[in-house]
Design a protein around this motif. Structure first.
Motif, PDB file in Angstrom:
ATOM      1  N   LEU A   1     -28.085  -2.124 -17.338  1.00 26.21           N
ATOM      2  CA  LEU A   1     -27.470  -3.424 -17.577  1.00 26.21           C
ATOM      3  C   LEU A   1     -27.590  -3.857 -19.033  1.00 26.21           C
ATOM      4  CD1 LEU A   1     -28.394  -5.645 -14.483  1.00 26.21           C
ATOM      5  CD2 LEU A   1     -26.113  -4.952 -15.232  1.00 26.21           C
TER       6      LEU A   1
ATOM      7  N   HIS B   1     -31.926   0.944 -10.870  1.00 18.96           N
ATOM      8  CA  HIS B   1     -30.622   0.349 -10.607  1.00 18.96           C
ATOM      9  C   HIS B   1     -30.285  -0.794 -11.565  1.00 18.96           C
ATOM     10  CE1 HIS B   1     -31.104   2.625  -6.900  1.00 18.96           C
ATOM     11  NE2 HIS B   1     -29.830   2.438  -6.686  1.00 18.96           N
ATOM     12  N   LEU B   2     -31.189  -1.067 -12.526  1.00 17.59           N
ATOM     13  CA  LEU B   2     -30.979  -2.201 -13.418  1.00 17.59           C
ATOM     14  C   LEU B   2     -31.029  -1.841 -14.901  1.00 17.59           C
ATOM     15  CD1 LEU B   2     -33.243  -4.824 -11.586  1.00 17.59           C
ATOM     16  CD2 LEU B   2     -30.754  -4.646 -11.466  1.00 17.59           C
TER      17      LEU B   2
ATOM     18  N   GLU C   1     -36.426   0.299  -8.006  1.00 16.66           N
ATOM     19  CA  GLU C   1     -35.659  -0.920  -8.285  1.00 16.66           C
ATOM     20  C   GLU C   1     -35.215  -0.953  -9.739  1.00 16.66           C
ATOM     21  OE1 GLU C   1     -37.634  -4.099  -5.172  1.00 16.66           O
ATOM     22  OE2 GLU C   1     -38.898  -3.230  -6.737  1.00 16.66           O
TER      23      GLU C   1
ATOM     24  N   GLU D   1     -27.100  -9.467 -12.788  1.00 14.32           N
ATOM     25  CA  GLU D   1     -25.982  -9.526 -13.723  1.00 14.32           C
ATOM     26  C   GLU D   1     -25.434 -10.951 -13.831  1.00 14.32           C
ATOM     27  OE1 GLU D   1     -22.088  -6.843 -14.871  1.00 14.32           O
ATOM     28  OE2 GLU D   1     -22.842  -6.797 -12.816  1.00 14.32           O
TER      29      GLU D   1
ATOM     30  N   ARG E   1     -28.680  -6.088  -8.035  1.00 12.99           N
ATOM     31  CA  ARG E   1     -28.011  -5.880  -9.329  1.00 12.99           C
ATOM     32  C   ARG E   1     -26.957  -6.960  -9.567  1.00 12.99           C
ATOM     33  NH1 ARG E   1     -26.786  -1.496 -12.936  1.00 12.99           N
ATOM     34  NH2 ARG E   1     -24.762  -1.844 -13.943  1.00 12.99           N
TER      35      ARG E   1
END
Length: 240
Positions: free
Chosen positions: A28, A24-25, A21, A231, A227
Motif C-alpha cells: 500500500l 497483504h498491506l 496480515e 486504504e 486492506r
C-alpha cells in the motif's frame, strides 16, 4: 531541492499482529509514496506486544495516525458476517476489571485507571471512559467507514479469544453495539493516546465470536476487507 530540503510527508503507522496480515498491506505504500509515508509494523500478538511496538515506533518518528489493523471475530448481535469490515467508533480493552461472585466490575467501578499519574491524585480531568480503558477513535472514523462500506461501532480488545456463546453474550451485554473482537487494538490506542497521536482500528471479519470452528473461518476474505479499510483510512488522512 535536495532530499533533505523536501517537506516532511505526513505519516501513517499500521500495526498488525502477524506477518501474514502485514503481507497483504505492505504494498500500500507504493500508491501513496508521493503524498504519505506509510509504515507497516508487525507487533506480535496481544495488547501488550501491540502497545510496546507502537510506543517504540511513535517515539522514533512523527506520525499523524496509528492504525491497528487485522482480522477478527464478529459478535453475533452485530449482524456482521465473514468478509465484512468493522471500523472503530471506540476501542475498548474489554477484560480490564475484576470478577466478584459472577459480576464483572470494570475500572470505573473499582476506582482504578489505565492512565499514569500520582497514586494519591489520579488525573482529575481525564475522561472516565478512558480511565477504564475505553479509548477514543480518530475523529474521522465515520468517514473511513462510509468510504470503505464498513460498519462503525465499538471494537473490543481481549487478552484471550472468546470461545463460547455465553461469554460472547456477556461481552455484548457489557458493551452494547460491540462489533468485533481482536487482541491488539486497545494496545495500539493506549500507546497512541499517551503519544498524542490519533488512532483507529480496522477489522476484517473472519469468523463469528464463539466456539472455535476453524473450518468456517474465511481468512482470505477477512484480509481483503482489512486492506479495504486501511486504504480508506489512508485516503481519508490525505483529505486533510
Amino acid at each position: 531541492m535536495t532530499h533533505s530540503d523536501r517537506p516532511l510527508l505526513p505519516a501513517a503507522l499500521i500495526v498488525v499482529a502477524t506477518p501474514g496480515e502485514a503481507a497483504h498491506l505492505t504494498d500500500l505504500s507504493a500508491p501513496f509514496r508521493e503524498r504519505l509515508r506509510v509504515q507497516v509494523l508487525v507487533s506480535g500478538v496481544g495488547p501488550v506486544a501491540a502497545a510496546l511496538a507502537t510506543q517504540r515506533a511513535l517515539l522514533a518518528a512523527p506520525y499523524a495516525l496509528a492504525i491497528s489493523a487485522g482480522i477478527g471475530g464478529a459478535y453475533p448481535a452485530s449482524g456482521l458476517e465473514a468478509g465484512d469490515l468493522a471500523v472503530s467508533s471506540r476501542i475498548i480493552q474489554a477484560d480490564l476489571g475484576a470478577w466478584d461472585d459472577g459480576q464483572f466490575l470494570d475500572f470505573t467501578a473499582l476506582g482504578l485507571s489505565v492512565l499514569p499519574g500520582p497514586l494519591e491524585s489520579p488525573e482529575p480531568h481525564a475522561d472516565p471512559d478512558v480511565q477504564a480503558g475505553h479509548f477514543p477513535a480518530w475523529e474521522k472514523a465515520a468517514q473511513v467507514a462510509a468510504r470503505s462500506g464498513a460498519r462503525l461501532g465499538p471494537l473490543l480488545t481481549l487478552g484471550s479469544v472468546t470461545g463460547d456463546h455465553g461469554a460472547a453474550r456477556q461481552l455484548q451485554a457489557r458493551h452494547p453495539g460491540a462489533l468485533t473482537e481482536g487482541m491488539e487494538g486497545a494496545g495500539v490506542a493506549h500507546a497512541a493516546l499517551l503519544a498524542g497521536v490519533p488512532s483507529l482500528e480496522v477489522r476484517g471479519v473472519s469468523n463469528p465470536v464463539g466456539p472455535r470452528d476453524r473450518a468456517a473461518w474465511r481468512i482470505p476474505q477477512a484480509l481483503a476487507a482489512t486492506r479495504r479499510g486501511v486504504e480508506a483510512a489512508l485516503l481519508t488522512l490525505l483529505d486533510d
